[in-house]
Scaffold this active site. Structure first.
Site, PDB file in Angstrom:
ATOM      1  N   THR A 121       0.781  -1.072  -0.038  1.00 55.47           N
ATOM      2  CA  THR A 121       0.081   0.166   0.063  1.00 55.47           C
ATOM      3  C   THR A 121       0.738   1.450  -0.065  1.00 55.47           C
ATOM      4  O   THR A 121       1.990   1.183   0.726  1.00 55.47           O
ATOM      5  CB  THR A 121      -0.962  -0.204   1.308  1.00 55.47           C
ATOM      6  OG1 THR A 121      -1.410   1.339   1.546  1.00 55.47           O
ATOM      7  CG2 THR A 121      -0.062  -0.313   2.354  1.00 55.47           C
ATOM      8  N   ASP A 122       0.252   2.183  -0.512  1.00 55.83           N
ATOM      9  CA  ASP A 122       0.914   3.689  -0.332  1.00 55.83           C
ATOM     10  C   ASP A 122       1.020   4.342   0.917  1.00 55.83           C
ATOM     11  O   ASP A 122       1.956   5.074   1.147  1.00 55.83           O
ATOM     12  CB  ASP A 122       0.137   4.696  -1.415  1.00 55.83           C
ATOM     13  CG  ASP A 122      -1.351   4.917  -1.030  1.00 55.83           C
ATOM     14  OD1 ASP A 122      -1.631   4.277   0.203  1.00 55.83           O
ATOM     15  OD2 ASP A 122      -1.852   5.607  -1.608  1.00 55.83           O
ATOM     16  N   GLU A 123       0.213   3.528   1.931  1.00 55.01           N
ATOM     17  CA  GLU A 123       0.576   3.989   3.346  1.00 55.01           C
ATOM     18  C   GLU A 123       1.526   3.734   3.936  1.00 55.01           C
ATOM     19  O   GLU A 123       1.967   4.366   4.962  1.00 55.01           O
ATOM     20  CB  GLU A 123      -0.830   3.590   4.161  1.00 55.01           C
ATOM     21  CG  GLU A 123      -2.127   3.756   3.699  1.00 55.01           C
ATOM     22  CD  GLU A 123      -3.239   3.700   4.502  1.00 55.01           C
ATOM     23  OE1 GLU A 123      -2.830   3.575   5.790  1.00 55.01           O
ATOM     24  OE2 GLU A 123      -4.354   3.699   4.157  1.00 55.01           O
ATOM     25  N   TYR A 145      -1.559  -0.584  11.227  1.00 53.09           N
ATOM     26  CA  TYR A 145      -1.958  -0.957   9.900  1.00 53.09           C
ATOM     27  C   TYR A 145      -0.631  -0.852   9.107  1.00 53.09           C
ATOM     28  O   TYR A 145       0.096  -1.733   8.406  1.00 53.09           O
ATOM     29  CB  TYR A 145      -3.195  -0.538   9.245  1.00 53.09           C
ATOM     30  CG  TYR A 145      -3.440  -0.880   7.734  1.00 53.09           C
ATOM     31  CD1 TYR A 145      -3.450  -2.240   7.230  1.00 53.09           C
ATOM     32  CD2 TYR A 145      -3.040   0.181   6.625  1.00 53.09           C
ATOM     33  CE1 TYR A 145      -3.457  -2.312   5.921  1.00 53.09           C
ATOM     34  CE2 TYR A 145      -3.037  -0.154   5.439  1.00 53.09           C
ATOM     35  CZ  TYR A 145      -3.188  -1.320   4.973  1.00 53.09           C
ATOM     36  OH  TYR A 145      -3.310  -1.705   3.580  1.00 53.09           O
ATOM     37  N   LYS A 149       2.422  -3.552   7.643  1.00 50.30           N
ATOM     38  CA  LYS A 149       2.501  -3.505   5.919  1.00 50.30           C
ATOM     39  C   LYS A 149       4.091  -3.077   5.673  1.00 50.30           C
ATOM     40  O   LYS A 149       4.509  -4.120   4.848  1.00 50.30           O
ATOM     41  CB  LYS A 149       1.296  -2.838   5.289  1.00 50.30           C
ATOM     42  CG  LYS A 149      -0.181  -3.400   5.249  1.00 50.30           C
ATOM     43  CD  LYS A 149      -0.275  -4.645   4.885  1.00 50.30           C
ATOM     44  CE  LYS A 149      -0.294  -4.313   3.208  1.00 50.30           C
ATOM     45  NZ  LYS A 149      -0.446  -5.768   2.566  1.00 50.30           N
TER      46      LYS A 149
HETATM   47  P1  NAD Z   1     -10.160  -6.883   2.287  1.00 48.96           P
HETATM   48  O1  NAD Z   1     -10.139  -6.566   3.689  1.00 48.96           O
HETATM   49  O2  NAD Z   1     -11.346  -6.733   1.480  1.00 48.96           O
HETATM   50  O3  NAD Z   1      -9.752  -8.573   2.203  1.00 48.96           O
HETATM   51  C1  NAD Z   1      -8.706  -8.877   2.910  1.00 48.96           C
HETATM   52  C2  NAD Z   1      -8.775 -10.672   2.540  1.00 48.96           C
HETATM   53  O4  NAD Z   1      -7.625 -11.197   3.493  1.00 48.96           O
HETATM   54  C3  NAD Z   1      -9.940 -11.415   3.286  1.00 48.96           C
HETATM   55  O5  NAD Z   1     -10.717 -12.261   2.277  1.00 48.96           O
HETATM   56  C4  NAD Z   1      -9.666 -11.874   4.474  1.00 48.96           C
HETATM   57  O6  NAD Z   1     -10.361 -12.891   4.726  1.00 48.96           O
HETATM   58  C5  NAD Z   1      -8.159 -12.455   4.055  1.00 48.96           C
HETATM   59  N1  NAD Z   1      -7.381 -12.508   5.244  1.00 48.96           N
HETATM   60  C6  NAD Z   1      -7.039 -11.891   6.247  1.00 48.96           C
HETATM   61  N2  NAD Z   1      -6.140 -12.296   7.021  1.00 48.96           N
HETATM   62  C7  NAD Z   1      -6.113 -13.505   6.695  1.00 48.96           C
HETATM   63  C8  NAD Z   1      -4.913 -14.587   6.899  1.00 48.96           C
HETATM   64  N3  NAD Z   1      -4.182 -14.461   8.161  1.00 48.96           N
HETATM   65  N4  NAD Z   1      -4.750 -15.639   6.229  1.00 48.96           N
HETATM   66  C9  NAD Z   1      -5.596 -15.720   5.048  1.00 48.96           C
HETATM   67  N5  NAD Z   1      -6.475 -14.622   4.619  1.00 48.96           N
HETATM   68  C10 NAD Z   1      -6.563 -13.710   5.211  1.00 48.96           C
HETATM   69  O7  NAD Z   1      -8.710  -6.337   1.685  1.00 48.96           O
HETATM   70  P2  NAD Z   1      -8.576  -5.701   0.264  1.00 48.96           P
HETATM   71  O8  NAD Z   1      -9.063  -4.232   0.437  1.00 48.96           O
HETATM   72  O9  NAD Z   1      -9.080  -6.375  -0.755  1.00 48.96           O
HETATM   73  O10 NAD Z   1      -6.956  -5.362   0.402  1.00 48.96           O
HETATM   74  C11 NAD Z   1      -6.013  -6.500  -0.156  1.00 48.96           C
HETATM   75  C12 NAD Z   1      -4.685  -5.994  -0.111  1.00 48.96           C
HETATM   76  O11 NAD Z   1      -4.490  -4.995  -0.745  1.00 48.96           O
HETATM   77  C13 NAD Z   1      -4.113  -5.976   1.205  1.00 48.96           C
HETATM   78  O12 NAD Z   1      -3.051  -6.501   1.415  1.00 48.96           O
HETATM   79  C14 NAD Z   1      -4.065  -4.441   1.170  1.00 48.96           C
HETATM   80  O13 NAD Z   1      -3.118  -4.041   2.339  1.00 48.96           O
HETATM   81  C15 NAD Z   1      -3.734  -3.975  -0.080  1.00 48.96           C
HETATM   82  N6  NAD Z   1      -4.310  -2.699  -0.417  1.00 48.96           N
HETATM   83  C16 NAD Z   1      -5.534  -2.369  -0.331  1.00 48.96           C
HETATM   84  C17 NAD Z   1      -5.822  -1.106  -0.813  1.00 48.96           C
HETATM   85  C18 NAD Z   1      -7.483  -0.526  -0.638  1.00 48.96           C
HETATM   86  O14 NAD Z   1      -7.406   0.532  -0.975  1.00 48.96           O
HETATM   87  N7  NAD Z   1      -8.328  -1.320  -0.155  1.00 48.96           N
HETATM   88  C19 NAD Z   1      -4.906  -0.153  -1.417  1.00 48.96           C
HETATM   89  C20 NAD Z   1      -3.676  -0.702  -1.492  1.00 48.96           C
HETATM   90  C21 NAD Z   1      -3.290  -2.171  -1.158  1.00 48.96           C
HETATM   91  O1  DAU Z   2      -4.136   3.890   0.564  1.00 46.66           O
HETATM   92  C1  DAU Z   2      -4.577   2.491   0.527  1.00 46.66           C
HETATM   93  C2  DAU Z   2      -5.291   2.182   1.773  1.00 46.66           C
HETATM   94  O2  DAU Z   2      -6.509   2.786   1.513  1.00 46.66           O
HETATM   95  C3  DAU Z   2      -5.238   0.763   1.759  1.00 46.66           C
HETATM   96  O3  DAU Z   2      -3.988   0.403   2.144  1.00 46.66           O
HETATM   97  C4  DAU Z   2      -6.142   0.497   3.195  1.00 46.66           C
HETATM   98  O4  DAU Z   2      -6.242  -0.853   3.222  1.00 46.66           O
HETATM   99  C5  DAU Z   2      -7.573   0.887   2.851  1.00 46.66           C
HETATM  100  O5  DAU Z   2      -8.266   0.848   3.757  1.00 46.66           O
HETATM  101  C6  DAU Z   2      -7.327   2.628   2.518  1.00 46.66           C
HETATM  102  O6  DAU Z   2      -7.055   3.282   3.866  1.00 46.66           O
HETATM  103  P1  DAU Z   2      -7.716   4.778   3.985  1.00 46.66           P
HETATM  104  O7  DAU Z   2      -7.616   4.986   5.463  1.00 46.66           O
HETATM  105  O8  DAU Z   2      -7.341   5.898   3.136  1.00 46.66           O
HETATM  106  O9  DAU Z   2      -9.187   4.370   3.579  1.00 46.66           O
HETATM  107  P2  DAU Z   2     -10.740   4.650   4.466  1.00 46.66           P
HETATM  108  O10 DAU Z   2     -11.687   4.288   3.349  1.00 46.66           O
HETATM  109  O11 DAU Z   2     -10.719   3.996   5.714  1.00 46.66           O
HETATM  110  O12 DAU Z   2     -10.678   6.199   4.503  1.00 46.66           O
HETATM  111  C7  DAU Z   2     -10.591   7.001   3.298  1.00 46.66           C
HETATM  112  C8  DAU Z   2     -10.570   8.431   3.709  1.00 46.66           C
HETATM  113  O13 DAU Z   2     -11.892   8.566   4.378  1.00 46.66           O
HETATM  114  C9  DAU Z   2      -9.774   8.599   4.897  1.00 46.66           C
HETATM  115  O14 DAU Z   2      -9.058   9.959   4.995  1.00 46.66           O
HETATM  116  C10 DAU Z   2     -10.535   8.422   6.348  1.00 46.66           C
HETATM  117  C11 DAU Z   2     -11.997   9.145   5.792  1.00 46.66           C
HETATM  118  N1  DAU Z   2     -13.174   8.669   6.278  1.00 46.66           N
HETATM  119  C12 DAU Z   2     -13.288   7.593   6.414  1.00 46.66           C
HETATM  120  C13 DAU Z   2     -14.401   6.641   6.625  1.00 46.66           C
HETATM  121  C14 DAU Z   2     -14.586   5.103   7.151  1.00 46.66           C
HETATM  122  C15 DAU Z   2     -14.327   9.370   6.716  1.00 46.66           C
HETATM  123  O15 DAU Z   2     -14.129  10.765   6.646  1.00 46.66           O
HETATM  124  N2  DAU Z   2     -15.461   8.771   7.524  1.00 46.66           N
HETATM  125  C16 DAU Z   2     -15.463   7.521   7.372  1.00 46.66           C
HETATM  126  O16 DAU Z   2     -16.372   7.109   7.878  1.00 46.66           O
END
Ligand code: NAD
Ligand code: DAU
Length: 333
Positions: A121-123, A145, A149
């Site tokens: 992730t970019d985070e 988190y 990561k």
């Molecule tokens: P998600 O929370 O929707 O899904 C995570 C999946 O991992 C689920 O199916 C869960 O059951 C599984 N899981 C959790 N712990 C596990 C374990 N110990 N063993 C096996 N399976 C397990 O997440 P997502 O948003 O699809 O993110 C997927 C990946 O992409 C993550 O690594 C996250 O850090 C990365 N990522 C997410 C975003 C975003 O915006 N959502 C952005 C950049 C990177």
């Molecule tokens: O940048 C990549 C990341 O993006 C991933 O690595 C993470 O897994 C994913 O959860 C996401 O993280 P963020 O914290 O950016 O996403 P989230 O959807 O939780 O929040 C997006 C922005 O919106 C953040 O600035 C917090 C704000 N927010 C979020 C929620 C849930 C609100 O203002 N209100 C809310 O209720």
């Protein structure tokens, strides 16, 4: 190609699996612990595809991983705890999955000689006021988190450096699109807007995120898996950035909800102000995003409108208790 996709029952993983089967004819084994965020329903349309298998296990389970990896050319690891707010309230599972789980997968990939791609992730770079992070930027994560990561990324890099594992890292920006669990900003706001529930905006709503449609991120991961150089990291960022409050206003416009549903609530502790990824390195490999945010957001609102059967069980289950803890109020219906 035969792939082991860990965390493939989650949001991005399930979109990736669907794409690999439809566009590449890959044989895919999904290994997933099915936490609250992982759902077999996300894979309903690929369950009967040739070569598809599902293993219900955690990546920290060495025996299950050793069985599941048999015959795989590559491992793609999506498995993670992914919600920043949950990592602040209860970090334990984040550390187990990201540290121990990644270690177990790396060991299995090393033993089998499989290519390994870590989805990150970019985070991990932390917040940036102006400009964009490159792959050379220092890691400065802010939350449990992102810190866990970042730790996993360093471990992956060490396996290339020390053992010559063919490992790659893809760091994505904020994804949105179908099958995203409604704890994240965009699906939460869409469903609350459709139900007339309040739209909780953290702090002043001035935070900025770089949005990428999940199909573009999935395609980027596949592209890096095929064309990336072992040992390298690739940023995969979206084409558009947006201020949170503007995202919420666009969702209000697309759903026809009233503006007075917006409710400013307490800010997230340690909240990163802005993320921005420079993606020149992956673009040089021939990938580029196809979906602009305006079009992708409209499609996403339509998907949630049309897929009540997908989200209705979530909104009626444990999610309600989570929501109450997180926002100190109940969902309307
Ligand atoms: P998600 O929370 O929707 O899904 C995570 C999946 O991992 C689920 O199916 C869960 O059951 C599984 N899981 C959790 N712990 C596990 C374990 N110990 N063993 C096996 N399976 C397990 O997440 P997502 O948003 O699809 O993110 C997927 C990946 O992409 C993550 O690594 C996250 O850090 C990365 N990522 C997410 C975003 C975003 O915006 N959502 C952005 C950049 C990177
Ligand atoms: O940048 C990549 C990341 O993006 C991933 O690595 C993470 O897994 C994913 O959860 C996401 O993280 P963020 O914290 O950016 O996403 P989230 O959807 O939780 O929040 C997006 C922005 O919106 C953040 O600035 C917090 C704000 N927010 C979020 C929620 C849930 C609100 O203002 N209100 C809310 O209720």
């Amino acid at each position: 190609m035969k792939l082991l996709v860990c965390g493939g029952a989650g949001f991005i993983g399930s979109n990736f699996v669907r794409q690999r089967i439809a566009e590449h004819g890959d044989a895919v084994t999904v290994l997933d612990k099915l936490t609250y965020a992982g759902r077999e329903e996300n894979l309903a349309d690929v369950r009967d595809a040739p070569g598809f298998a599902f293993v219900h296990a955690g990546i920290e389970d060495a025996d299950a991983v050793a069985d599941a990896i048999a015959g795989a050319d590559a491992v793609v690891n999506f498995a993670a705890e992914t919600h920043v707010d949950r990592s602040i309230a209860a970090p334990d599972a984040f550390i187990t999955t990201h540290a121990l789980g990644t270690f177990m997968l790396l060991e299995a990939a090393r033993e089998r000689g499989a290519r390994y791609l870590q989805v990150s992730t970019d985070e991990v770079y932390g917040s940036i006021e102006r400009g964009s992070f490159t792959e050379e930027s220092p890691l400065l994560p802010s939350s449990p988190y992102s810190a866990s990561k970042a730790g996993a990324d360093l471990l992956v890099a060490s396996y290339h450096h020390t053992y010559g594992l063919e490992s790659l890292i893809c760091r994505g920006s904020n994804n949105y699109g179908p099958y995203q669990y409604p704890e994240k900003l965009i699906p939460l706001m869409i469903l609350n807007a459709l139900h007339g529930d309040p739209l909780p905006v953290y702090g002043d709503g001035g935070q900025v995120r770089n949005w990428i449609h999940v199909e573009d991120f999935a395609r980027g991961i596949g592209h890096v898996l095929a064309h990336g150089a072992p040992g390298e990291t690739y940023n995969v960022g979206g084409p558009d950035e947006a201020v949170n409050i503007d995202v919420v206003r666009r969702i209000i416009a697309l759903t026809g909800a009233p503006e007075d549903l917006i409710e400013y609530v307490a800010d997230r502790p340690g909240h990163d102000r802005r993320y921005s990824l420079g993606s020149e390195k992956v673009r040089a490999l021939g990938w580029e995003p196809r979906v602009r945010f305006d079009e992708g957001l409209e499609r996403t609102v339509e998907w949630y409108r049309d897929n009540r059967d997908w989200w209705a069980p979530i909104r009626s289950g444990d999610y309600r208790a989570y929501y109450e803890r997180q926002y100190g109020r109940s969902l309307g219906r």
